[in-house]
Design a protein around this motif. Structure first.
Motif, short mmCIF file in Angstrom:
data_model
loop_
_atom_site.label_atom_id
_atom_site.label_comp_id
_atom_site.label_asym_id
_atom_site.label_seq_id
_atom_site.Cartn_x
_atom_site.Cartn_y
_atom_site.Cartn_z
N GLN A 54 0.82 -1.21 0.00
CA GLN A 54 0.00 0.00 0.00
C GLN A 54 0.86 1.27 0.00
N ILE A 55 2.02 1.21 0.68
CA ILE A 55 2.83 2.43 0.85
C ILE A 55 4.10 2.41 -0.02
N LYS A 56 4.22 1.42 -0.90
CA LYS A 56 5.42 1.27 -1.72
C LYS A 56 5.74 2.54 -2.50
N SER A 57 4.74 3.15 -3.12
CA SER A 57 4.99 4.36 -3.90
C SER A 57 5.42 5.53 -3.00
N TRP A 58 4.90 5.58 -1.77
CA TRP A 58 5.33 6.62 -0.81
C TRP A 58 6.80 6.45 -0.49
N ILE A 59 7.18 5.21 -0.18
CA ILE A 59 8.56 4.91 0.19
C ILE A 59 9.51 5.28 -0.94
N GLU A 60 9.17 4.86 -2.14
CA GLU A 60 10.04 5.12 -3.29
C GLU A 60 10.19 6.62 -3.54
N GLY A 61 9.09 7.37 -3.41
CA GLY A 61 9.15 8.81 -3.61
C GLY A 61 9.98 9.52 -2.56
N LEU A 62 9.83 9.11 -1.32
CA LEU A 62 10.60 9.72 -0.23
C LEU A 62 12.10 9.50 -0.44
N ILE A 63 12.47 8.30 -0.88
CA ILE A 63 13.89 8.00 -1.08
C ILE A 63 14.45 8.80 -2.25
N THR A 64 13.68 8.92 -3.32
CA THR A 64 14.11 9.75 -4.46
C THR A 64 14.40 11.17 -3.99
N ASN A 65 13.53 11.72 -3.16
CA ASN A 65 13.72 13.09 -2.69
C ASN A 65 14.85 13.21 -1.67
N LEU A 66 15.11 12.16 -0.90
CA LEU A 66 16.26 12.18 0.02
C LEU A 66 17.56 12.20 -0.77
N VAL A 67 17.62 11.40 -1.84
CA VAL A 67 18.82 11.38 -2.70
C VAL A 67 19.00 12.75 -3.37
N SER A 68 17.90 13.36 -3.79
CA SER A 68 17.96 14.69 -4.39
C SER A 68 18.48 15.72 -3.39
N LEU A 69 18.03 15.62 -2.15
CA LEU A 69 18.51 16.51 -1.09
C LEU A 69 20.02 16.39 -0.93
N LEU A 70 20.53 15.16 -0.91
CA LEU A 70 21.97 14.93 -0.75
C LEU A 70 22.74 15.55 -1.91
N ALA A 71 22.18 15.43 -3.12
CA ALA A 71 22.85 15.99 -4.30
C ALA A 71 22.90 17.52 -4.24
N ILE A 72 21.83 18.14 -3.77
CA ILE A 72 21.81 19.61 -3.66
C ILE A 72 22.84 20.07 -2.63
N LEU A 73 22.93 19.36 -1.51
CA LEU A 73 23.93 19.71 -0.48
C LEU A 73 25.34 19.66 -1.07
N ARG A 74 25.59 18.66 -1.89
CA ARG A 74 26.91 18.54 -2.53
C ARG A 74 27.14 19.71 -3.50
N GLN A 75 26.11 20.01 -4.31
CA GLN A 75 26.24 21.10 -5.28
C GLN A 75 26.47 22.45 -4.60
N ARG A 76 25.81 22.65 -3.46
CA ARG A 76 25.92 23.93 -2.76
C ARG A 76 27.10 23.97 -1.79
N GLY A 77 27.80 22.83 -1.62
CA GLY A 77 28.98 22.81 -0.77
C GLY A 77 28.70 22.93 0.72
N ILE A 78 27.59 22.30 1.15
CA ILE A 78 27.23 22.33 2.57
C ILE A 78 27.14 20.90 3.11
N ALA A 79 27.75 20.67 4.26
CA ALA A 79 27.59 19.39 4.97
C ALA A 79 26.74 19.65 6.21
N ILE A 80 25.62 18.95 6.33
CA ILE A 80 24.73 19.15 7.49
C ILE A 80 25.27 18.43 8.71
N ARG A 81 25.76 17.21 8.55
CA ARG A 81 26.45 16.45 9.59
C ARG A 81 25.54 15.95 10.73
N ASP A 82 24.27 16.22 10.64
CA ASP A 82 23.34 15.63 11.61
C ASP A 82 21.98 15.38 10.94
#
Length: 666
Positions: free
Chosen positions: A314-342
């Motif tokens: 039932q929640i498979k599409s939710w899970i997949e979408g959340l992970i796609t956006n988490l990976v996108s977040l990580l890529a933006i942090l790399r592009q902008r040169g910021i490490a959140i570290r927590d």
């Protein structure tokens, strides 16, 4: 040290409520209305007494995330809207220092904006609720914040509205956003589902076929064992019913009572005169459950797995979408040169109102992941001539690594590129969050327990010794050995579901993955070269070139031949063992090299889709390769090194034997 508790925060909001009601001098109190739930949240009623009447309102308060002890402690408060109250580990007593702390986080968010939605502490988050600040509440948020700070500087007594027990607290307004941690808990919440699922089996206790149809024939024996326990329970129950003159109790109720305890809950008395009987009934069922605890635990595990598999669909599409956006977040942090570290589920939120659109998570392109709390963050691209600033030495145990706890100066002695290491810390956290999103469990729960111990070791180590990389290497070795073992175990346990989740890799992450994959590929190739160069079994340049350039399939065949003694010369067993070990190590590394080569090809596609299993494996290998040095002799499935075999007369190879050995790969 001033300790601020949950009750102190409740009292703070009671005072805010009194100010809002122009009742600062009136008697007031607070009352807890609920017991602590699974999230640690409590509901309080705030009460003001005015001329015989009571004015009241409610707030909800609970802890937010793990308490690492080394950084701020956060609480989630629902007071008109969702607020985060952050209590720093070292009390802030000076207003200028307080404002500087907020400005420091703003410098980070200015770099990330508008690519990532960020929420930082603001004085207006709390002040806009009370006069005279509420008069400006309709202003633009930036203008409102500036106006509030001006008034605080002019009228110092207003600064007390920001203090809890004479210490400044930080306030953040989440508006209608939902923390990822809460979203994950809602997706995987088991207690109510478990109860409903078990209570639906009333008829099944007498019909094994029904149980097998739903839970599989493999669980038929488990059903019969549960049935046997019920029969024994019913015999003792009938005696209890007779004692309390309740022998006419329907069979349905008996089964329901039994199943209630199987679901892990207790029976409550529906009428006061039955309370004594109910107590005795609960005692009887507890005794029976404890006596048959192994069977009961197997049963509960089976039911939970069934619920999880059903819910996952039932929640498979939710899970997949959340992970796609988490990976996108990580890529933006790399592009902008910021490490959140927590990074962790309680520090990120879904940018969207799930209360208005509950199906939002099924459409990842319609929302993103936002960030809150930049206390440990650092800019990886400082001004020319400046070094990377020293970030706070802290992290949340379940998402951190030993590198979170050591200063930049020491890390620079261990690693060539400290900026990459600080960024890779976020890879570890995101990989852990991916696992949490899919399973509802923590990826490195056991390994995370080492972090507080490492922190204690650092405190006890003399300052001059902390400049020695050996201290770091020792801590790192213990951590990554355990982390690797726990990772492999968790991945194996959840492999079917991790392979089922298919993740669309966002475009902004492809270059990031490609860069790290090439670095990993080069590191694996160097390990292959080192094994070929260091071994003395295949000495000719032709043989060495063959070992270096042979495919995984070919090396695998060589390894199999030597392991089975097929088409190989008769040699001393110790020499043969050396050859087998060498080929096994080469085989593992060649397999890794093949996998990473295929990965690089895959992410060149216009639309790249990876299973969560392959995505997590890649990310973990990147983190492991970056964080862990070969010289530390880690022994893992992915990074295997040849053991040193002490030379003895039995392991000296003659020229004839050497020619015979080399002929096996001709």
């Amino acid at each position: 040290m001033i300790k601020i508790t949950k009750i102190d925060i409740v009292r703070f909001f009671l005072n805010i409520f009194k100010i809002q009601q122009n009742a600062s001098t009136l008697p007031s109190k607070y009352e807890c209305l609920s017991s602590m739930d699974e999230e640690g949240d409590l509901i309080y009623e705030l009460q003001i007494h005015r001329q015989g009447q009571q004015i009241s309102r409610r707030i909800t308060i609970g802890p937010l995330g793990e308490d690492s002890g080394s950084k701020s402690k956060c609480f989630k408060v629902i007071y008109d809207e969702i607020l985060v109250v952050k209590i720093p580990p070292v009390p802030v007593m000076n207003f200028n220092t307080y404002i500087q702390s907020i400005d420091s986080e703003k410098k980070i968010t200015d770099i990330l904006s508008p690519y990532i939605e960020c929420v930082i502490p603001s004085v207006s988050a709390i002040l806009k609720k009370i006069k005279p600040f509420s008069e400006d509440s309709m202003l633009d948020p930036g203008v409102l914040e500036s106006r509030c700070i001006e008034k605080l500087k002019t009228f110092g007594n207003f600064q007390n509205y920001l203090k809890i027990k004479d210490c400044y607290a930080f306030f953040m307004n989440l508006s209608t956003y939902s923390f990822l941690g809460q979203v994950i808990k809602d997706m995987h919440f088991m207690k109510d589902r478990m109860y409903k699922e078990v209570l639906s089996q009333v008829e099944m206790l007498e019909h094994p076929g029904l149980f097998e149809d739903i839970y599989g024939t493999d669980n038929a024996l488990l059903f019969y064992r549960i049935s046997e326990i019920y029969i024994k329970f019913e015999d003792e129950l009938n005696l209890l019913l007779k004692k309390y003159m309740l022998s006419s109790t329907p069979s349905y109720n008996k089964k329901e009572w039994f199943l209630t305890h199987l679901a892990g809950q207790e029976i409550t008395a529906k009428q006061d005169h039955l309370s004594e009987f109910t107590d005795k009934l609960n005692e009887l069922l507890k005794k029976i459950i404890i006596k048959n605890i192994d069977i009961v635990q197997s049963y509960r595990k089976t039911i939970k797995l069934h619920i999880y598999n059903t819910k996952f669909k039932q929640i498979k599409s939710w899970i997949e979408g959340l992970i796609t956006n988490l990976v996108s977040l990580l890529a933006i942090l790399r592009q902008r040169g910021i490490a959140i570290r927590d990074l962790k589920p309680d520090n990120v939120f879904v940018v969207g109102d799930l209360s208005i659109n509950p199906h939002l998570l099924s459409s990842p392109e319609e929302y993103s992941i936002g960030l809150i709390d930049f206390e440990t963050s650092v800019n990886l691209r400082p001004e020319p001539g400046q070094k990377i600033a020293q970030p706070m030495l802290a992290g949340t145990p379940s998402y951190a690594t030993p590198s979170h706890l050591f200063k930049n100066e020491l890390l620079s002695q261990v690693y060539e590129d400290i900026a990459r290491i600080l960024h890779i810390q976020d890879w570890q956290a995101v990989n852990s969050m991916i696992f949490n999103v899919i399973t509802g469990n923590r990826l490195t729960n056991e390994t995370g327990r080492l972090i507080p111990g490492i922190a204690r070791t650092i405190k006890k180590t003399p300052r001059q010794s902390m400049d020695n990389p050996d201290v770091y290497n020792s801590c790192n070795q213990a951590f990554w050995n355990k982390a690797n073992n726990e990772f492999q175990e968790k991945m194996l346990s959840f492999k079917p579901v991790l392979q089922t989740a298919k993740i669309i890799i966002p475009e902004n992450a492809k270059s990031m993955f490609n860069e790290e994959a090439l670095i990993l590929q080069k590191a694996i190739h160097e390990k292959i070269k080192n094994i070929v160069k260091s071994q003395n079994l295949f000495k000719s340049q032709k043989s060495r070139n063959e070992l270096l350039n042979a495919s995984y399939k070919k090396i695998k065949l060589y390894h199999l031949n030597w392991e089975q003694g097929k088409n190989i010369p008769k040699l001393n067993p110790l020499i043969r063992k050396q050859v087998v070990i060498m080929f096994n190590n080469l085989k593992n590394l060649k397999h890794e090299y093949l996998q990473i080569t295929n990965f690089i090809k895959l992410i060149q596609h216009e639309k790249t889709v990876l299973s969560a299993y392959n995505l997590m494996s890649f990310m973990f290998n990147v983190v492991m390769s970056a964080m862990y040095q070969d010289s530390w002799e880690i022994k893992t499935k992915s990074f295997v090194k040849t053991k040193d075999v002490k030379k003895s007369p039995d392991t000296i190879i003659s020229s004839e034997e050497n020619i015979a050995i080399e002929s096996t790969i001709a």
